[in-house]
Write a protein that holds these residues in place. Structure first.
Motif, PDB file in Angstrom:
ATOM      1  N   LEU A  24       0.834  -1.213   0.000  1.00 18.75           N
ATOM      2  CA  LEU A  24       0.000   0.000   0.000  1.00 18.75           C
ATOM      3  C   LEU A  24       0.861   1.252   0.000  1.00 18.75           C
ATOM      4  O   LEU A  24       0.612   2.197  -0.744  1.00 18.75           O
ATOM      5  N   ARG A  25       1.880   1.256   0.849  1.00 23.27           N
ATOM      6  CA  ARG A  25       2.726   2.462   0.930  1.00 23.27           C
ATOM      7  C   ARG A  25       3.416   2.740  -0.377  1.00 23.27           C
ATOM      8  O   ARG A  25       3.507   3.885  -0.811  1.00 23.27           O
ATOM      9  N   SER A  26       3.943   1.697  -1.004  1.00 24.07           N
ATOM     10  CA  SER A  26       4.692   1.956  -2.231  1.00 24.07           C
ATOM     11  C   SER A  26       3.753   2.383  -3.359  1.00 24.07           C
ATOM     12  O   SER A  26       4.136   3.166  -4.220  1.00 24.07           O
ATOM     13  N   ALA A  27       2.522   1.904  -3.347  1.00 26.18           N
ATOM     14  CA  ALA A  27       1.597   2.297  -4.424  1.00 26.18           C
ATOM     15  C   ALA A  27       0.939   3.647  -4.156  1.00 26.18           C
ATOM     16  O   ALA A  27       0.679   4.406  -5.087  1.00 26.18           O
ATOM     17  N   LEU A  28       0.682   3.938  -2.875  1.00 19.96           N
ATOM     18  CA  LEU A  28      -0.169   5.099  -2.571  1.00 19.96           C
ATOM     19  C   LEU A  28       0.524   6.199  -1.772  1.00 19.96           C
ATOM     20  O   LEU A  28      -0.031   7.281  -1.616  1.00 19.96           O
ATOM     21  N   GLY A  29       1.706   5.887  -1.241  1.00 22.92           N
ATOM     22  CA  GLY A  29       2.373   6.886  -0.410  1.00 22.92           C
ATOM     23  C   GLY A  29       2.741   8.127  -1.213  1.00 22.92           C
ATOM     24  O   GLY A  29       2.925   8.062  -2.427  1.00 22.92           O
ATOM     25  N   GLN A  30       2.831   9.230  -0.580  1.00 17.35           N
ATOM     26  CA  GLN A  30       3.197  10.538  -1.167  1.00 17.35           C
ATOM     27  C   GLN A  30       2.416  10.878  -2.432  1.00 17.35           C
ATOM     28  O   GLN A  30       2.958  11.477  -3.362  1.00 17.35           O
ATOM     29  N   LEU A  79      -5.480  -3.439   6.299  1.00 18.05           N
ATOM     30  CA  LEU A  79      -5.470  -2.574   5.107  1.00 18.05           C
ATOM     31  C   LEU A  79      -6.174  -1.251   5.396  1.00 18.05           C
ATOM     32  O   LEU A  79      -5.684  -0.179   5.020  1.00 18.05           O
ATOM     33  N   ARG A  80      -7.282  -1.302   6.099  1.00 13.28           N
ATOM     34  CA  ARG A  80      -8.018  -0.054   6.408  1.00 13.28           C
ATOM     35  C   ARG A  80      -7.186   0.858   7.314  1.00 13.28           C
ATOM     36  O   ARG A  80      -7.162   2.076   7.137  1.00 13.28           O
ATOM     37  N   GLU A  81      -6.507   0.230   8.274  1.00 12.25           N
ATOM     38  CA  GLU A  81      -5.659   1.000   9.190  1.00 12.25           C
ATOM     39  C   GLU A  81      -4.560   1.728   8.394  1.00 12.25           C
ATOM     40  O   GLU A  81      -4.296   2.903   8.596  1.00 12.25           O
ATOM     41  N   GLU A  82      -3.969   1.000   7.476  1.00 14.09           N
ATOM     42  CA  GLU A  82      -2.882   1.564   6.678  1.00 14.09           C
ATOM     43  C   GLU A  82      -3.403   2.644   5.718  1.00 14.09           C
ATOM     44  O   GLU A  82      -2.759   3.679   5.533  1.00 14.09           O
ATOM     45  N   LEU A  83      -4.562   2.401   5.129  1.00 17.19           N
ATOM     46  CA  LEU A  83      -5.148   3.403   4.225  1.00 17.19           C
ATOM     47  C   LEU A  83      -5.384   4.710   4.964  1.00 17.19           C
ATOM     48  O   LEU A  83      -5.081   5.791   4.465  1.00 17.19           O
ATOM     49  N   ASP A 119     -12.644   4.121   4.579  1.00 13.89           N
ATOM     50  CA  ASP A 119     -13.947   3.531   4.303  1.00 13.89           C
ATOM     51  C   ASP A 119     -14.122   3.160   2.830  1.00 13.89           C
ATOM     52  O   ASP A 119     -15.203   2.774   2.416  1.00 13.89           O
ATOM     53  N   LEU A 120     -13.062   3.312   2.041  1.00 12.46           N
ATOM     54  CA  LEU A 120     -13.216   2.964   0.630  1.00 12.46           C
ATOM     55  C   LEU A 120     -13.349   1.439   0.515  1.00 12.46           C
ATOM     56  O   LEU A 120     -12.952   0.704   1.421  1.00 12.46           O
ATOM     57  N   PRO A 121     -13.913   0.955  -0.602  1.00 12.84           N
ATOM     58  CA  PRO A 121     -14.188  -0.476  -0.682  1.00 12.84           C
ATOM     59  C   PRO A 121     -12.922  -1.341  -0.651  1.00 12.84           C
ATOM     60  O   PRO A 121     -11.962  -1.073  -1.375  1.00 12.84           O
ATOM     61  N   VAL A 122     -12.944  -2.344   0.193  1.00  4.07           N
ATOM     62  CA  VAL A 122     -11.858  -3.320   0.247  1.00  4.07           C
ATOM     63  C   VAL A 122     -12.478  -4.691  -0.024  1.00  4.07           C
ATOM     64  O   VAL A 122     -13.395  -5.122   0.674  1.00  4.07           O
ATOM     65  N   ASP A 148     -18.686  -9.069   7.432  1.00  2.26           N
ATOM     66  CA  ASP A 148     -19.416  -7.814   7.195  1.00  2.26           C
ATOM     67  C   ASP A 148     -18.510  -6.619   6.928  1.00  2.26           C
ATOM     68  O   ASP A 148     -18.987  -5.572   6.499  1.00  2.26           O
ATOM     69  N   THR A 149     -17.211  -6.769   7.126  1.00  3.51           N
ATOM     70  CA  THR A 149     -16.304  -5.657   6.800  1.00  3.51           C
ATOM     71  C   THR A 149     -15.764  -5.766   5.366  1.00  3.51           C
ATOM     72  O   THR A 149     -14.940  -4.961   4.953  1.00  3.51           O
ATOM     73  N   MET A 150     -16.217  -6.772   4.647  1.00  5.24           N
ATOM     74  CA  MET A 150     -15.736  -6.973   3.286  1.00  5.24           C
ATOM     75  C   MET A 150     -16.705  -6.353   2.274  1.00  5.24           C
ATOM     76  O   MET A 150     -17.912  -6.555   2.377  1.00  5.24           O
ATOM     77  N   ASP A 151     -16.156  -5.570   1.346  1.00  8.56           N
ATOM     78  CA  ASP A 151     -17.023  -4.785   0.460  1.00  8.56           C
ATOM     79  C   ASP A 151     -17.197  -5.397  -0.926  1.00  8.56           C
ATOM     80  O   ASP A 151     -17.722  -4.726  -1.821  1.00  8.56           O
ATOM     81  N   GLY A 152     -16.746  -6.618  -1.106  1.00  6.73           N
ATOM     82  CA  GLY A 152     -16.963  -7.246  -2.398  1.00  6.73           C
ATOM     83  C   GLY A 152     -15.946  -8.328  -2.691  1.00  6.73           C
ATOM     84  O   GLY A 152     -15.076  -8.626  -1.875  1.00  6.73           O
TER      85      GLY A 152
END
Ligand code: PEP
Length: 254
Positions: free
Chosen positions: A154-160, A195-199, A207-210, A228-232
């Motif tokens: 996640l960090r390498s794809a979304l960081g900065q 993943l949500r914590e890191e996002l 809260d984006l779909p995971v 119930d925490t899974m969005d698809g």
């Protein structure tokens, strides 16, 4: 409504089919006809055919569900890049979204974190939604390094990020893809929490779909959908038959 909400909403749950490098002209048309016959308009259903079939699939399914591409060029717009397909070209073809970071592209085709990050940015620049796939290998899991691996991806794809766009994250443990061995509900739930914590830490909407992906089929979908925490679900093999794909969609809509 923002693009994030219209493209990747949490409800109803997203059911996405990754058709990988499958299909002939005839079989893809038959698959589309089967899906069209059994699917009422549902923008939370997505299919990702090969580049070659995008136009036909868009023509046959574009009013039933969303169509996306499995890959995108690291280069923008157009130019002398033989074999490449840009985000602008995909957008022009009516595509809604792209897959980025799928384990087959990471591990079989050798895509680096840097390339994945660039492709994600290209997708957003072109106005496409990005479904970012992340997941640990079997040995990383055995070493207890799953959380660290997911964090790194996640960090390498979304960081900065300077640019942000519509995003969904698909948790796909590499050992569960195409193996017939899906992750347990406990394993999925824990990874989704990480993943949500890191996002959130990266400044993205936690809260984006995971989603979850990895050997999802008609028989295990119900159990996975009970998380119930899974969005698809991101479905590979079982999305290649209209019957099994539609049954998974039906289970998600119950
Ligand atoms: C995938 O390709 O994203 C996938 C999850 O495949 P399968 O469902 O076949 O394991």
């Amino acid at each position: 409504m923002t693009e994030q909400h219209t493209l990747f909403a949490k409800t109803p749950r997203i059911i996405a089919g990754n058709w990988k490098m499958h299909g002939t002209k005839a079989s893809v048309q038959a698959l589309c006809a089967g899906i069209a016959a059994g699917l009422r308009r549902d923008p939370a259903v997505m299919v990702f055919p090969s580049f070659l079939h995008l136009d036909k699939v868009q023509e046959m399914l574009g009013t039933h569900c969303r169509v996306g591409a499995q890959d995108i060029s690291q280069f923008p717009d157009q130019g002398a890049f033989t074999g490449e397909v840009s985000g602008a070209m995909l957008r022009d073809m009516g595509m809604a979204a792209i897959l980025v970071g799928h384990s087959e592209r990471r591990h079989v085709l050798g895509e680096s974190d840097q390339l994945i990050r660039l492709k994600l940015q290209r997708g957003w620049e072109a106005g496409l939604g990005v479904m970012l796939c992340v997941g640990e290998t079997a040995s990383e899991r055995d070493l207890g390094a799953t959380q660290e691996r997911l964090r790194h991806q996640l960090r390498s794809a979304l960081g900065q990020d300077k640019l942000k766009g519509p995003l969904a994250v698909a948790y796909e443990p590499v050992w569960a893809i195409g193996t017939g061995r899906s992750a347990t509900t406990e394993q999925v739930a824990l990874s989704l929490d990480w993943l949500r914590e890191e996002l959130a830490g990266l400044g993205h909407d936690p809260d984006l779909p995971v989603l979850y992906g990895g050997s999802v089929n008609m028989r295990n979908a119900e159990e996975l959908l009970a998380i119930d925490t899974m969005d698809g679900l991101l479905v590979g093999g079982a999305s290649l038959q209209a019957e099994s794909f539609l049954e998974i969609v039906a289970q998600a809509r119950r």
